[in-house]
Motif scaffolding. Sequence first.
Motif, short mmCIF file in Angstrom:
data_model
loop_
_atom_site.label_atom_id
_atom_site.label_comp_id
_atom_site.label_asym_id
_atom_site.label_seq_id
_atom_site.Cartn_x
_atom_site.Cartn_y
_atom_site.Cartn_z
N LYS A 1 4.67 -1.10 -8.91
CA LYS A 1 3.93 -2.12 -9.66
C LYS A 1 4.73 -2.60 -10.88
CE LYS A 1 -0.47 -3.04 -11.92
NZ LYS A 1 -0.37 -4.48 -11.67
N ALA B 1 3.25 4.37 -6.72
CA ALA B 1 2.62 3.05 -6.78
C ALA B 1 2.95 2.40 -8.13
CB ALA B 1 1.11 3.18 -6.60
N ALA C 1 -2.85 2.21 -4.51
CA ALA C 1 -2.55 3.65 -4.67
C ALA C 1 -3.48 4.42 -3.76
CB ALA C 1 -2.77 4.08 -6.12
N ALA D 1 -1.92 0.75 -10.66
CA ALA D 1 -2.18 0.13 -9.36
C ALA D 1 -3.22 -0.96 -9.54
CB ALA D 1 -2.68 1.18 -8.36
N VAL E 1 -0.59 -3.82 -5.89
CA VAL E 1 -0.16 -2.54 -5.34
C VAL E 1 -1.38 -1.64 -5.12
CG1 VAL E 1 1.16 -0.43 -5.87
CG2 VAL E 1 2.11 -2.68 -6.44
N ASP F 1 0.89 -1.16 0.00
CA ASP F 1 0.00 0.00 0.00
C ASP F 1 0.93 1.22 0.00
OD1 ASP F 1 -1.67 2.03 0.97
OD2 ASP F 1 -2.14 1.02 2.86
N VAL F 2 0.90 1.97 -1.10
CA VAL F 2 1.97 2.94 -1.34
C VAL F 2 1.53 4.39 -1.08
CG1 VAL F 2 3.64 3.80 -3.03
CG2 VAL F 2 2.98 1.38 -3.04
#
Length: 354
Positions: A288, A284, A297, A316, A295, A261-262
Amino acid sequence: MSLLFSSLRLKNHTLKNRIIVSPMCQYSATDGFATDWHLVHLGQFATGQVAAIIQEATAVVPEGRITYGDLGIWSDEHIEKLQQITKFIKAQNCIPGIQLAHAGRKASCEKPWITRDQIAPNQHNGWQTVAPSTIPFNDNDHPPLALTKEEIKQTIDAFKQATVRSIQAGYEIIELHGAHGYLIHQFFSPLINNRTDEYGGSFANRIRFLLEIIEAVQPVLTTQSLWVRISATDWAEGGWTLEESVALAQILQEKGVEVIDVSTGGGVRHQKITTGPNYQVPYAAQIKANTTLPVGAVGEIKTGPQAEAILQQNEADLIFIARELLRDPHFAMTAAQQLGEEIPWAPQYERGKE
Ligand SMILES: Cc1cc2nc3c(=O)[nH]c(=O)nc-3n(C[C@H](O)[C@H](O)[C@H](O)COP(=O)(O)O)c2cc1C
């Protein structure tokens, strides 16, 4: 069909769509205990048809709370109310998740709607903070104590015990909070961590604390999915970088983390951050492009079409929403309407479609 309302299969779970409630502290707990506020606050998102809810930063030890109003899971007594919350969420065909956290040097603060300032250790509701090193977040903060190696071990064990309790409480996603300048991120960043032992210096040393938490947590997981939130950059010269985040994500993938989780920032006061719609999405997207991990975003994503475009552009796999859900707790239902999708509503709400 839109990508936003397509399901995503993880090892033991199916996310019914790509909308995840991003963790949001409510500063409404007493001694770490959840209240009816948390039940209603989180419950409304579940009735609103999101795929999963990541509960706010929940402290693994009392001194790991950002404020005295944070949720905690450092004792078995915390479990009962949390069980009520997860049971309700699951009954809405939504997956309950918990963000396990330690605020490190950013702990012992006043609730944000009062002042947000740090409370000194000798003041009411304040305590001595800890961190990798003794550098304070704000120049006038009471400096943190540097964790000894023994205390690092105890903190890792606290994450493990918190995971055991989270499972007992019914959470299906365990998200480790490695973002926003809290303890795990404090270890990552050379601007915050100046240790000279095996927890400081090289990249391998700075990520060791997180990797040891993961090693401690993995064996107690049964069906639960392990997620990690990171800040992909410190937005500051000499700080944690996107390149390091990509390298870390590749390691997390090997360690069985299921989702990254970016987010970004929050580590240092002098960060130079540029915000705006999708401002963290490029981070993100880079992660990815360099991993096979799903991933997430997050950041200023406010509409269904905006979220859909991020997925269509392959930037994402999941869309985390925070503030828009405070404005519209049924954002997923709104986004479906915006995209012309027909999604199931809670039967109690069906007449709202008329
Ligand atoms: C009230 C509030 C509380 C938050 N608490 C947390 C938290 O507990 N853990 C966390 O990782 N991020 C927290 N955040 C950050 C959000 O999860 C999210 O990353 C950020 O708000 C950007 O997304 P948005 O533009 O959709 O709001 C919080 C944000 C808000 C508005």
